[in-house]
Motif scaffolding. Structure first.
Motif, PDB file in Angstrom:
ATOM      1  N   LYS A 131       0.836  -1.200   0.000  1.00 20.66           N
ATOM      2  CA  LYS A 131       0.000   0.000   0.000  1.00 20.66           C
ATOM      3  C   LYS A 131       0.873   1.253   0.000  1.00 20.66           C
ATOM      4  O   LYS A 131       0.583   2.209  -0.724  1.00 20.66           O
ATOM      5  CB  LYS A 131      -0.956  -0.007   1.190  1.00 20.66           C
ATOM      6  CG  LYS A 131      -2.040  -1.049   1.074  1.00 20.66           C
ATOM      7  CD  LYS A 131      -3.156  -0.888   2.087  1.00 20.66           C
ATOM      8  CE  LYS A 131      -2.746  -1.260   3.465  1.00 20.66           C
ATOM      9  NZ  LYS A 131      -3.891  -1.294   4.414  1.00 20.66           N
ATOM     10  N   GLU A 132       1.937   1.237   0.791  1.00 18.82           N
ATOM     11  CA  GLU A 132       2.867   2.368   0.811  1.00 18.82           C
ATOM     12  C   GLU A 132       3.513   2.559  -0.557  1.00 18.82           C
ATOM     13  O   GLU A 132       3.670   3.697  -1.032  1.00 18.82           O
ATOM     14  CB  GLU A 132       3.951   2.157   1.875  1.00 18.82           C
ATOM     15  CG  GLU A 132       3.434   2.252   3.288  1.00 18.82           C
ATOM     16  CD  GLU A 132       4.454   1.819   4.334  1.00 18.82           C
ATOM     17  OE1 GLU A 132       5.598   1.434   3.965  1.00 18.82           O
ATOM     18  OE2 GLU A 132       4.101   1.860   5.531  1.00 18.82           O
ATOM     19  N   HIS A 133       3.875   1.456  -1.190  1.00 20.17           N
ATOM     20  CA  HIS A 133       4.472   1.510  -2.534  1.00 20.17           C
ATOM     21  C   HIS A 133       3.497   2.162  -3.531  1.00 20.17           C
ATOM     22  O   HIS A 133       3.912   3.004  -4.331  1.00 20.17           O
ATOM     23  CB  HIS A 133       4.842   0.100  -2.976  1.00 20.17           C
ATOM     24  CG  HIS A 133       5.228  -0.010  -4.418  1.00 20.17           C
ATOM     25  ND1 HIS A 133       6.457   0.379  -4.888  1.00 20.17           N
ATOM     26  CD2 HIS A 133       4.522  -0.445  -5.494  1.00 20.17           C
ATOM     27  CE1 HIS A 133       6.498   0.199  -6.182  1.00 20.17           C
ATOM     28  NE2 HIS A 133       5.346  -0.307  -6.578  1.00 20.17           N
ATOM     29  N   LEU A 134       2.246   1.769  -3.474  1.00 18.23           N
ATOM     30  CA  LEU A 134       1.263   2.345  -4.402  1.00 18.23           C
ATOM     31  C   LEU A 134       1.086   3.832  -4.147  1.00 18.23           C
ATOM     32  O   LEU A 134       0.982   4.614  -5.101  1.00 18.23           O
ATOM     33  CB  LEU A 134      -0.081   1.631  -4.280  1.00 18.23           C
ATOM     34  CG  LEU A 134      -0.139   0.196  -4.807  1.00 18.23           C
ATOM     35  CD1 LEU A 134      -1.565  -0.343  -4.673  1.00 18.23           C
ATOM     36  CD2 LEU A 134       0.328   0.094  -6.244  1.00 18.23           C
ATOM     37  N   GLU A 135       1.060   4.228  -2.884  1.00 15.38           N
ATOM     38  CA  GLU A 135       0.931   5.647  -2.549  1.00 15.38           C
ATOM     39  C   GLU A 135       2.110   6.461  -3.062  1.00 15.38           C
ATOM     40  O   GLU A 135       1.939   7.545  -3.600  1.00 15.38           O
ATOM     41  CB  GLU A 135       0.812   5.841  -1.023  1.00 15.38           C
ATOM     42  CG  GLU A 135      -0.576   5.663  -0.492  1.00 15.38           C
ATOM     43  CD  GLU A 135      -1.552   6.695  -1.029  1.00 15.38           C
ATOM     44  OE1 GLU A 135      -1.239   7.916  -1.035  1.00 15.38           O
ATOM     45  OE2 GLU A 135      -2.630   6.271  -1.476  1.00 15.38           O
ATOM     46  N   GLU A 136       3.313   5.918  -2.894  1.00 17.71           N
ATOM     47  CA  GLU A 136       4.524   6.612  -3.334  1.00 17.71           C
ATOM     48  C   GLU A 136       4.629   6.714  -4.854  1.00 17.71           C
ATOM     49  O   GLU A 136       5.309   7.589  -5.373  1.00 17.71           O
ATOM     50  CB  GLU A 136       5.772   5.880  -2.811  1.00 17.71           C
ATOM     51  CG  GLU A 136       5.940   5.964  -1.322  1.00 17.71           C
ATOM     52  CD  GLU A 136       6.997   5.012  -0.793  1.00 17.71           C
ATOM     53  OE1 GLU A 136       7.647   4.294  -1.592  1.00 17.71           O
ATOM     54  OE2 GLU A 136       7.177   4.990   0.441  1.00 17.71           O
ATOM     55  N   ASN A 137       3.972   5.811  -5.566  1.00 18.51           N
ATOM     56  CA  ASN A 137       4.108   5.751  -7.023  1.00 18.51           C
ATOM     57  C   ASN A 137       2.835   6.161  -7.755  1.00 18.51           C
ATOM     58  O   ASN A 137       2.602   5.702  -8.867  1.00 18.51           O
ATOM     59  CB  ASN A 137       4.551   4.349  -7.434  1.00 18.51           C
ATOM     60  CG  ASN A 137       5.937   4.056  -6.964  1.00 18.51           C
ATOM     61  OD1 ASN A 137       6.895   4.577  -7.502  1.00 18.51           O
ATOM     62  ND2 ASN A 137       6.056   3.238  -5.929  1.00 18.51           N
ATOM     63  N   LYS A 138       2.051   7.031  -7.149  1.00 20.50           N
ATOM     64  CA  LYS A 138       0.831   7.519  -7.804  1.00 20.50           C
ATOM     65  C   LYS A 138       1.169   8.401  -8.968  1.00 20.50           C
ATOM     66  O   LYS A 138       2.085   9.123  -9.008  1.00 20.50           O
ATOM     67  CB  LYS A 138      -0.036   8.293  -6.806  1.00 20.50           C
ATOM     68  CG  LYS A 138      -0.916   7.406  -5.989  1.00 20.50           C
ATOM     69  CD  LYS A 138      -1.856   8.265  -5.192  1.00 20.50           C
ATOM     70  CE  LYS A 138      -2.860   7.388  -4.479  1.00 20.50           C
ATOM     71  NZ  LYS A 138      -3.805   8.156  -3.719  1.00 20.50           N
TER      72      LYS A 138
END
Length: 107
Positions: free
Chosen positions: A100-107
């Motif tokens: 989830k953190e990865h997806l947030e960082e790569n929006k």
């Protein structure tokens, strides 16, 4: 077709993981429908593209063969979430948080 070669942890594997592995294979074969999107709403084992993209992230982060190893680990043993720790060194709940953190960082 994937389900023919897939293990199910003696019938105890969550359906979302079963479907997610099948769709992970579909994703990696280049057959992901254009409407699929990465999201982390809900649970990691929501199935289908949600779990497929999560598994794809695991494969990318922990190395080629990680998901095959996960599947193989369900061959002769009852499913237990600990299998994720065996493959990655982390609990699935922690992996989901990192994803989830990865997806947030790569929006």
């Amino acid at each position: 077709m994937v389900h023919c070669y897939q293990y199910n942890g003696e019938g105890k594997t969550p359906g979302g993981l079963i479907e997610g592995i099948a769709d992970w294979v579909r994703l990696n074969a280049g057959y992901a429908p254009p409407h699929w999107k990465k999201d982390a709403d809900g649970d990691w084992d929501g199935g289908y593209q949600k779990t497929a993209y999560f598994l794809d992230w695991i494969e990318g982060r922990y190395g080629d063969g990680s998901i095959r190893e996960l599947n193989e680990g369900m061959k002769d043993a009852e499913y237990d979430e600990h299998i994720f720790k065996d493959v990655t060194g982390r609990k699935v709940s922690k992996l989901w948080t990192l994803y989830k953190e990865h997806l947030e960082e790569n929006k």
